[in-house]
Design a protein around this motif. Structure first.
Motif, PDB file in Angstrom:
ATOM      1  N   MET A  26      65.435  47.797  60.649  1.00 39.09           N
ATOM      2  CA  MET A  26      65.236  46.567  61.411  1.00 39.09           C
ATOM      3  C   MET A  26      64.266  45.624  60.713  1.00 39.09           C
ATOM      4  O   MET A  26      64.468  44.409  60.725  1.00 39.09           O
ATOM      5  CB  MET A  26      64.770  46.897  62.827  1.00 39.09           C
ATOM      6  N   VAL A  27      63.246  46.165  60.081  1.00 38.24           N
ATOM      7  CA  VAL A  27      62.303  45.335  59.326  1.00 38.24           C
ATOM      8  C   VAL A  27      63.017  44.723  58.120  1.00 38.24           C
ATOM      9  O   VAL A  27      62.915  43.518  57.868  1.00 38.24           O
ATOM     10  CB  VAL A  27      61.072  46.160  58.883  1.00 38.24           C
ATOM     11  N   ASP A  28      63.776  45.538  57.372  1.00 42.60           N
ATOM     12  CA  ASP A  28      64.500  45.050  56.193  1.00 42.60           C
ATOM     13  C   ASP A  28      65.509  43.964  56.557  1.00 42.60           C
ATOM     14  O   ASP A  28      65.740  43.039  55.777  1.00 42.60           O
ATOM     15  CB  ASP A  28      65.215  46.193  55.474  1.00 42.60           C
ATOM     16  N   GLU A  29      66.128  44.094  57.728  1.00 39.40           N
ATOM     17  CA  GLU A  29      67.122  43.104  58.179  1.00 39.40           C
ATOM     18  C   GLU A  29      66.471  41.896  58.842  1.00 39.40           C
ATOM     19  O   GLU A  29      67.169  40.984  59.282  1.00 39.40           O
ATOM     20  CB  GLU A  29      68.113  43.753  59.153  1.00 39.40           C
ATOM     21  N   LYS A  30      65.139  41.914  58.914  1.00 39.23           N
ATOM     22  CA  LYS A  30      64.368  40.811  59.494  1.00 39.23           C
ATOM     23  C   LYS A  30      64.748  40.543  60.955  1.00 39.23           C
ATOM     24  O   LYS A  30      64.810  39.392  61.405  1.00 39.23           O
ATOM     25  CB  LYS A  30      64.481  39.555  58.641  1.00 39.23           C
ATOM     26  N   ILE A  31      65.013  41.622  61.680  1.00 38.84           N
ATOM     27  CA  ILE A  31      65.275  41.504  63.113  1.00 38.84           C
ATOM     28  C   ILE A  31      63.915  41.276  63.785  1.00 38.84           C
ATOM     29  O   ILE A  31      62.996  42.082  63.605  1.00 38.84           O
ATOM     30  CB  ILE A  31      65.957  42.772  63.663  1.00 38.84           C
ATOM     31  N   PRO A  32      63.766  40.198  64.529  1.00 38.46           N
ATOM     32  CA  PRO A  32      62.473  39.904  65.148  1.00 38.46           C
ATOM     33  C   PRO A  32      61.977  41.058  66.027  1.00 38.46           C
ATOM     34  O   PRO A  32      62.756  41.680  66.749  1.00 38.46           O
ATOM     35  CB  PRO A  32      62.748  38.659  65.996  1.00 38.46           C
ATOM     36  N   ARG A  33      60.692  41.328  65.937  1.00 38.90           N
ATOM     37  CA  ARG A  33      60.062  42.441  66.652  1.00 38.90           C
ATOM     38  C   ARG A  33      60.392  42.415  68.146  1.00 38.90           C
ATOM     39  O   ARG A  33      60.685  43.442  68.749  1.00 38.90           O
ATOM     40  CB  ARG A  33      58.557  42.389  66.437  1.00 38.90           C
ATOM     41  N   GLU A  34      60.385  41.218  68.746  1.00 41.38           N
ATOM     42  CA  GLU A  34      60.623  41.116  70.187  1.00 41.38           C
ATOM     43  C   GLU A  34      62.073  41.417  70.579  1.00 41.38           C
ATOM     44  O   GLU A  34      62.360  41.654  71.741  1.00 41.38           O
ATOM     45  CB  GLU A  34      60.188  39.745  70.713  1.00 41.38           C
ATOM     46  N   GLN A  35      62.987  41.445  69.619  1.00 40.57           N
ATOM     47  CA  GLN A  35      64.394  41.750  69.903  1.00 40.57           C
ATOM     48  C   GLN A  35      64.732  43.221  69.682  1.00 40.57           C
ATOM     49  O   GLN A  35      65.734  43.708  70.199  1.00 40.57           O
ATOM     50  CB  GLN A  35      65.313  40.912  69.021  1.00 40.57           C
ATOM     51  N   ARG A  36      63.935  43.934  68.923  1.00 34.93           N
ATOM     52  CA  ARG A  36      64.289  45.295  68.488  1.00 34.93           C
ATOM     53  C   ARG A  36      64.520  46.269  69.629  1.00 34.93           C
ATOM     54  O   ARG A  36      65.421  47.107  69.560  1.00 34.93           O
ATOM     55  CB  ARG A  36      63.221  45.837  67.533  1.00 34.93           C
ATOM     56  N   ASP A  37      63.722  46.197  70.687  1.00 34.60           N
ATOM     57  CA  ASP A  37      63.894  47.111  71.813  1.00 34.60           C
ATOM     58  C   ASP A  37      65.051  46.716  72.722  1.00 34.60           C
ATOM     59  O   ASP A  37      65.409  47.463  73.623  1.00 34.60           O
ATOM     60  CB  ASP A  37      62.603  47.199  72.638  1.00 34.60           C
ATOM     61  N   LYS A  38      65.643  45.552  72.487  1.00 31.04           N
ATOM     62  CA  LYS A  38      66.753  45.066  73.319  1.00 31.04           C
ATOM     63  C   LYS A  38      68.113  45.372  72.707  1.00 31.04           C
ATOM     64  O   LYS A  38      69.140  45.183  73.354  1.00 31.04           O
ATOM     65  CB  LYS A  38      66.617  43.565  73.537  1.00 31.04           C
ATOM     66  N   ILE A  39      68.140  45.821  71.456  1.00 28.93           N
ATOM     67  CA  ILE A  39      69.401  46.083  70.758  1.00 28.93           C
ATOM     68  C   ILE A  39      69.950  47.436  71.196  1.00 28.93           C
ATOM     69  O   ILE A  39      69.254  48.445  71.191  1.00 28.93           O
ATOM     70  CB  ILE A  39      69.200  46.039  69.233  1.00 28.93           C
ATOM     71  N   TRP A  40      71.223  47.446  71.575  1.00 28.37           N
ATOM     72  CA  TRP A  40      71.877  48.679  72.002  1.00 28.37           C
ATOM     73  C   TRP A  40      72.302  49.495  70.786  1.00 28.37           C
ATOM     74  O   TRP A  40      72.703  48.941  69.764  1.00 28.37           O
ATOM     75  CB  TRP A  40      73.098  48.372  72.869  1.00 28.37           C
ATOM     76  N   LEU A  41      72.232  50.800  70.927  1.00 25.58           N
ATOM     77  CA  LEU A  41      72.613  51.735  69.877  1.00 25.58           C
ATOM     78  C   LEU A  41      73.616  52.731  70.427  1.00 25.58           C
ATOM     79  O   LEU A  41      73.543  53.121  71.592  1.00 25.58           O
ATOM     80  CB  LEU A  41      71.398  52.531  69.398  1.00 25.58           C
ATOM     81  N   LEU A  42      74.516  53.195  69.582  1.00 23.64           N
ATOM     82  CA  LEU A  42      75.345  54.356  69.869  1.00 23.64           C
ATOM     83  C   LEU A  42      74.752  55.462  69.022  1.00 23.64           C
ATOM     84  O   LEU A  42      74.670  55.323  67.794  1.00 23.64           O
ATOM     85  CB  LEU A  42      76.804  54.095  69.482  1.00 23.64           C
ATOM     86  N   ALA A  43      74.288  56.531  69.658  1.00 22.70           N
ATOM     87  CA  ALA A  43      73.549  57.557  68.931  1.00 22.70           C
ATOM     88  C   ALA A  43      74.003  58.957  69.308  1.00 22.70           C
ATOM     89  O   ALA A  43      74.450  59.207  70.423  1.00 22.70           O
ATOM     90  CB  ALA A  43      72.051  57.406  69.206  1.00 22.70           C
ATOM     91  N   ASP A  44      73.859  59.856  68.340  1.00 25.83           N
ATOM     92  CA  ASP A  44      74.058  61.288  68.530  1.00 25.83           C
ATOM     93  C   ASP A  44      72.694  61.922  68.257  1.00 25.83           C
ATOM     94  O   ASP A  44      72.329  62.108  67.098  1.00 25.83           O
ATOM     95  CB  ASP A  44      75.114  61.805  67.571  1.00 25.83           C
ATOM     96  N   GLY A  45      71.921  62.155  69.313  1.00 26.28           N
ATOM     97  CA  GLY A  45      70.543  62.593  69.133  1.00 26.28           C
ATOM     98  C   GLY A  45      69.756  61.461  68.498  1.00 26.28           C
ATOM     99  O   GLY A  45      69.810  60.321  68.968  1.00 26.28           O
ATOM    100  N   ASP A  46      69.063  61.750  67.382  1.00 25.13           N
ATOM    101  CA  ASP A  46      68.297  60.698  66.714  1.00 25.13           C
ATOM    102  C   ASP A  46      69.063  60.032  65.577  1.00 25.13           C
ATOM    103  O   ASP A  46      68.562  59.142  64.912  1.00 25.13           O
ATOM    104  CB  ASP A  46      66.937  61.204  66.232  1.00 25.13           C
ATOM    105  N   HIS A  47      70.318  60.467  65.353  1.00 29.19           N
ATOM    106  CA  HIS A  47      71.173  59.832  64.339  1.00 29.19           C
ATOM    107  C   HIS A  47      71.908  58.666  64.995  1.00 29.19           C
ATOM    108  O   HIS A  47      72.718  58.855  65.896  1.00 29.19           O
ATOM    109  CB  HIS A  47      72.180  60.834  63.788  1.00 29.19           C
ATOM    110  N   VAL A  48      71.631  57.461  64.526  1.00 27.29           N
ATOM    111  CA  VAL A  48      72.264  56.260  65.058  1.00 27.29           C
ATOM    112  C   VAL A  48      73.614  56.078  64.372  1.00 27.29           C
ATOM    113  O   VAL A  48      73.683  55.935  63.146  1.00 27.29           O
ATOM    114  CB  VAL A  48      71.361  55.021  64.849  1.00 27.29           C
ATOM    115  N   LEU A  49      74.691  56.109  65.163  1.00 23.00           N
ATOM    116  CA  LEU A  49      76.037  55.908  64.634  1.00 23.00           C
ATOM    117  C   LEU A  49      76.322  54.432  64.432  1.00 23.00           C
ATOM    118  O   LEU A  49      76.977  54.049  63.466  1.00 23.00           O
ATOM    119  CB  LEU A  49      77.075  56.467  65.603  1.00 23.00           C
ATOM    120  N   TRP A  50      75.825  53.599  65.372  1.00 25.31           N
ATOM    121  CA  TRP A  50      76.136  52.180  65.341  1.00 25.31           C
ATOM    122  C   TRP A  50      74.961  51.408  65.922  1.00 25.31           C
ATOM    123  O   TRP A  50      74.559  51.669  67.057  1.00 25.31           O
ATOM    124  CB  TRP A  50      77.398  51.933  66.149  1.00 25.31           C
TER     125      TRP A  50
END
Length: 78
Positions: A26-50
């Motif tokens: 997220m830092v490398d992609e320059k995703i603003p800090r205030e948006q990071r917790d709002k992004i949805w993830l598809l995950a298998d445990g701690d491995h993020v699929l999407w």
């Protein structure tokens, strides 16, 4: 699981299946800090699929060796 980020989440980022922490991605992609917790993830445990709206983990991309496909569609807004 569809969820927001948690400590320890990671993606596989290349054909050698190297891991990168979701935080670093997220830092490398320059995703603003205030948006990071709002992004949805598809995950298998701690491995993020999407990281929905951004990228798919390299380990889950369809290729010539793919035998099964899970199709996921997110309907709705951000």
């Amino acid at each position: 699981t569809v969820r927001n980020r948690l400590a320890g989440d990671y993606l596989t980022i290349n054909s050698q299946l190297s891991k990168k922490s979701l935080q670093d991605y997220m830092v490398d992609e320059k995703i603003p800090r205030e948006q990071r917790d709002k992004i949805w993830l598809l995950a298998d445990g701690d491995h993020v699929l999407w990281v929905i709206g951004y990228r798919i983990s390299q380990e889950y991309k369809v290729n010539e060796n793919t035998k099964r496909i899970l199709q996921v569609q997110l309907i709705g807004g951000r």
